[in-house]
Design a protein around this motif. Structure first.
Motif, mmCIF file in Angstrom:
data_model
loop_
_atom_site.group_PDB
_atom_site.id
_atom_site.type_symbol
_atom_site.label_atom_id
_atom_site.label_comp_id
_atom_site.label_asym_id
_atom_site.label_seq_id
_atom_site.Cartn_x
_atom_site.Cartn_y
_atom_site.Cartn_z
ATOM 1 N N GLN A 65 0.685 8.192 -5.531
ATOM 2 C CA GLN A 65 -0.600 8.884 -5.445
ATOM 3 C C GLN A 65 -1.716 8.063 -6.101
ATOM 4 O O GLN A 65 -2.552 8.574 -6.842
ATOM 5 C CB GLN A 65 -0.541 10.273 -6.098
ATOM 6 N N SER A 66 -1.713 6.764 -5.820
ATOM 7 C CA SER A 66 -2.668 5.846 -6.435
ATOM 8 C C SER A 66 -3.394 5.035 -5.385
ATOM 9 O O SER A 66 -2.915 4.875 -4.260
ATOM 10 C CB SER A 66 -1.952 4.888 -7.408
ATOM 11 N N THR A 67 -4.562 4.524 -5.779
ATOM 12 C CA THR A 67 -5.321 3.589 -4.960
ATOM 13 C C THR A 67 -5.536 2.325 -5.787
ATOM 14 O O THR A 67 -4.972 2.192 -6.877
ATOM 15 C CB THR A 67 -6.687 4.179 -4.565
ATOM 16 N N MET A 68 -6.380 1.443 -5.288
ATOM 17 C CA MET A 68 -6.682 0.225 -6.049
ATOM 18 C C MET A 68 -7.511 0.530 -7.298
ATOM 19 O O MET A 68 -7.634 -0.313 -8.189
ATOM 20 C CB MET A 68 -7.436 -0.765 -5.153
ATOM 21 N N ASN A 69 -8.077 1.738 -7.369
ATOM 22 C CA ASN A 69 -8.986 2.067 -8.482
ATOM 23 C C ASN A 69 -8.529 3.248 -9.331
ATOM 24 O O ASN A 69 -9.221 3.618 -10.279
ATOM 25 C CB ASN A 69 -10.380 2.370 -7.925
ATOM 26 N N THR A 70 -7.382 3.828 -9.019
ATOM 27 C CA THR A 70 -6.908 4.975 -9.781
ATOM 28 C C THR A 70 -6.617 4.580 -11.234
ATOM 29 O O THR A 70 -5.937 3.575 -11.477
ATOM 30 C CB THR A 70 -5.619 5.540 -9.148
ATOM 31 N N PRO A 71 -7.123 5.342 -12.213
ATOM 32 C CA PRO A 71 -6.830 5.033 -13.630
ATOM 33 C C PRO A 71 -5.331 5.069 -13.904
ATOM 34 O O PRO A 71 -4.621 5.945 -13.405
ATOM 35 C CB PRO A 71 -7.562 6.142 -14.400
ATOM 36 N N LEU A 72 -4.859 4.141 -14.718
ATOM 37 C CA LEU A 72 -3.441 4.063 -15.059
ATOM 38 C C LEU A 72 -3.150 4.589 -16.455
ATOM 39 O O LEU A 72 -1.997 4.585 -16.893
ATOM 40 C CB LEU A 72 -2.949 2.617 -14.933
ATOM 41 N N ALA A 82 4.854 -0.592 -11.339
ATOM 42 C CA ALA A 82 4.891 -0.789 -9.886
ATOM 43 C C ALA A 82 3.495 -0.783 -9.291
ATOM 44 O O ALA A 82 3.178 -1.586 -8.401
ATOM 45 C CB ALA A 82 5.759 0.295 -9.233
ATOM 46 N N VAL A 83 2.639 0.118 -9.772
ATOM 47 C CA VAL A 83 1.270 0.196 -9.252
ATOM 48 C C VAL A 83 0.495 -1.073 -9.603
ATOM 49 O O VAL A 83 -0.204 -1.641 -8.755
ATOM 50 C CB VAL A 83 0.549 1.446 -9.809
ATOM 51 N N ARG A 84 0.615 -1.534 -10.855
ATOM 52 C CA ARG A 84 -0.102 -2.758 -11.256
ATOM 53 C C ARG A 84 0.389 -3.953 -10.447
ATOM 54 O O ARG A 84 -0.416 -4.777 -9.994
ATOM 55 C CB ARG A 84 0.089 -3.014 -12.755
ATOM 56 N N HIS A 85 1.699 -4.049 -10.286
ATOM 57 C CA HIS A 85 2.264 -5.169 -9.517
ATOM 58 C C HIS A 85 1.789 -5.111 -8.064
ATOM 59 O O HIS A 85 1.428 -6.145 -7.478
ATOM 60 C CB HIS A 85 3.790 -5.118 -9.570
ATOM 61 N N ALA A 86 1.778 -3.901 -7.471
ATOM 62 C CA ALA A 86 1.340 -3.762 -6.081
ATOM 63 C C ALA A 86 -0.122 -4.144 -5.934
ATOM 64 O O ALA A 86 -0.506 -4.807 -4.965
ATOM 65 C CB ALA A 86 1.574 -2.323 -5.599
ATOM 66 N N ARG A 87 -0.951 -3.736 -6.887
ATOM 67 C CA ARG A 87 -2.382 -4.067 -6.824
ATOM 68 C C ARG A 87 -2.603 -5.574 -6.848
ATOM 69 O O ARG A 87 -3.397 -6.108 -6.072
ATOM 70 C CB ARG A 87 -3.124 -3.417 -7.992
ATOM 71 N N VAL A 88 -1.889 -6.256 -7.740
ATOM 72 C CA VAL A 88 -2.029 -7.720 -7.831
ATOM 73 C C VAL A 88 -1.582 -8.369 -6.525
ATOM 74 O O VAL A 88 -2.259 -9.256 -5.985
ATOM 75 C CB VAL A 88 -1.206 -8.270 -9.021
ATOM 76 N N ARG A 89 -0.461 -7.888 -5.992
ATOM 77 C CA ARG A 89 0.060 -8.475 -4.759
ATOM 78 C C ARG A 89 -0.862 -8.200 -3.575
ATOM 79 O O ARG A 89 -1.032 -9.057 -2.696
ATOM 80 C CB ARG A 89 1.461 -7.914 -4.475
ATOM 81 N N ILE A 90 -1.478 -7.020 -3.555
ATOM 82 C CA ILE A 90 -2.409 -6.676 -2.476
ATOM 83 C C ILE A 90 -3.598 -7.634 -2.489
ATOM 84 O O ILE A 90 -4.032 -8.125 -1.438
ATOM 85 C CB ILE A 90 -2.881 -5.216 -2.620
ATOM 86 N N PHE A 141 0.833 -1.205 0.000
ATOM 87 C CA PHE A 141 0.000 0.000 0.000
ATOM 88 C C PHE A 141 0.869 1.257 0.000
ATOM 89 O O PHE A 141 0.466 2.290 -0.543
ATOM 90 C CB PHE A 141 -0.952 -0.001 1.201
ATOM 91 N N SER A 142 2.055 1.174 0.589
ATOM 92 C CA SER A 142 2.968 2.314 0.565
ATOM 93 C C SER A 142 3.424 2.611 -0.862
ATOM 94 O O SER A 142 3.628 3.771 -1.229
ATOM 95 C CB SER A 142 4.188 2.037 1.448
ATOM 96 N N ILE A 143 3.574 1.565 -1.663
ATOM 97 C CA ILE A 143 3.933 1.754 -3.070
ATOM 98 C C ILE A 143 2.837 2.525 -3.789
ATOM 99 O O ILE A 143 3.100 3.452 -4.566
ATOM 100 C CB ILE A 143 4.188 0.395 -3.761
#
Length: 198
Positions: free
Chosen positions: A32-39, A54-62, A25-27
């Protein structure tokens, strides 16, 4: 391995998963992203202002970690059922007490507040939890005033924790008119207002 040792091992595993979850979640927060922020931008191209990979990878891992923690909680319930009454109490205490909760060595009565509630939106998670205007927040989950010592005006640690605990209950300790209260708080979206708190 005894039933108690197994239960405590599961508790340690859960704490490790939650620590990794917080790191993921720190990533998101650093981008400045959440699980739903447009990429992608309005033209459909990957955004240049964030690390999309990094955001996509973090979301999958979360998502993976949340599923692992959920399964682990079920496994802990089975393990605790096999533990004797005295040991069960000890194991539950270990499961529910965050190691950082007492780092300051202060009792709740003497804990400094790190925030004060300015207002509570009707129907919000904060209202459901019972928070009131002027409540002084002493701890929010595993966070207390010591977590904000370096940047007292920044609530980034709180934002990260709230995102981590979306739709999961955590304890919030407040001081209200000199009385210490512990409230059950469940951050959630879709309540009709902005954010997960209200």
């Amino acid at each position: 391995m005894t039933a108690r040792e197994r239960a405590l091992a599961l508790v340690s595993r859960k704490e490790a998963l939650e620590a990794e979850l917080s790191a993921q979640f720190s990533i998101l927060s650093s981008n400045q992203s959440t699980m739903n922020t447009p990429l992608v931008d309005k033209e459909g191209f990957p955004r240049a202002d964030i690390d999309v990979w990094a955001v996509r990878h973090a979301r999958v891992r979360i998502i993976e970690l949340k599923n692992d923690i959920s399964a682990l909680v079920d496994e802990m319930a089975v393990a605790l059922a096999a533990v004797g009454p005295a040991d069960a109490s000890s194991a539950r205490s270990s499961a529910q007490t965050d190691p950082s909760a007492n780092e300051t060595g202060l009792s709740q009565e003497n804990m400094p507040a790190f925030a004060k509630v300015d207002g509570v939106a009707p129907g919000s998670p904060a209202a459901t939890a019972g928070l009131l205007r002027e409540d002084q927040i002493l701890s929010f989950g595993r966070l207390d005033a010591s977590d904000f010592a370096q940047a007292p005006r920044s609530l980034q640690p709180l934002a990260a924790l709230v995102g981590e605990y979306e739709n999961r209950s955590l304890d919030v300790v407040v001081r209200r008119n000199g009385t210490i209260l512990t409230l059950g708080f469940t951050p959630r979206s879709g309540w009709g207002g902005r954010g997960l708190l209200g």
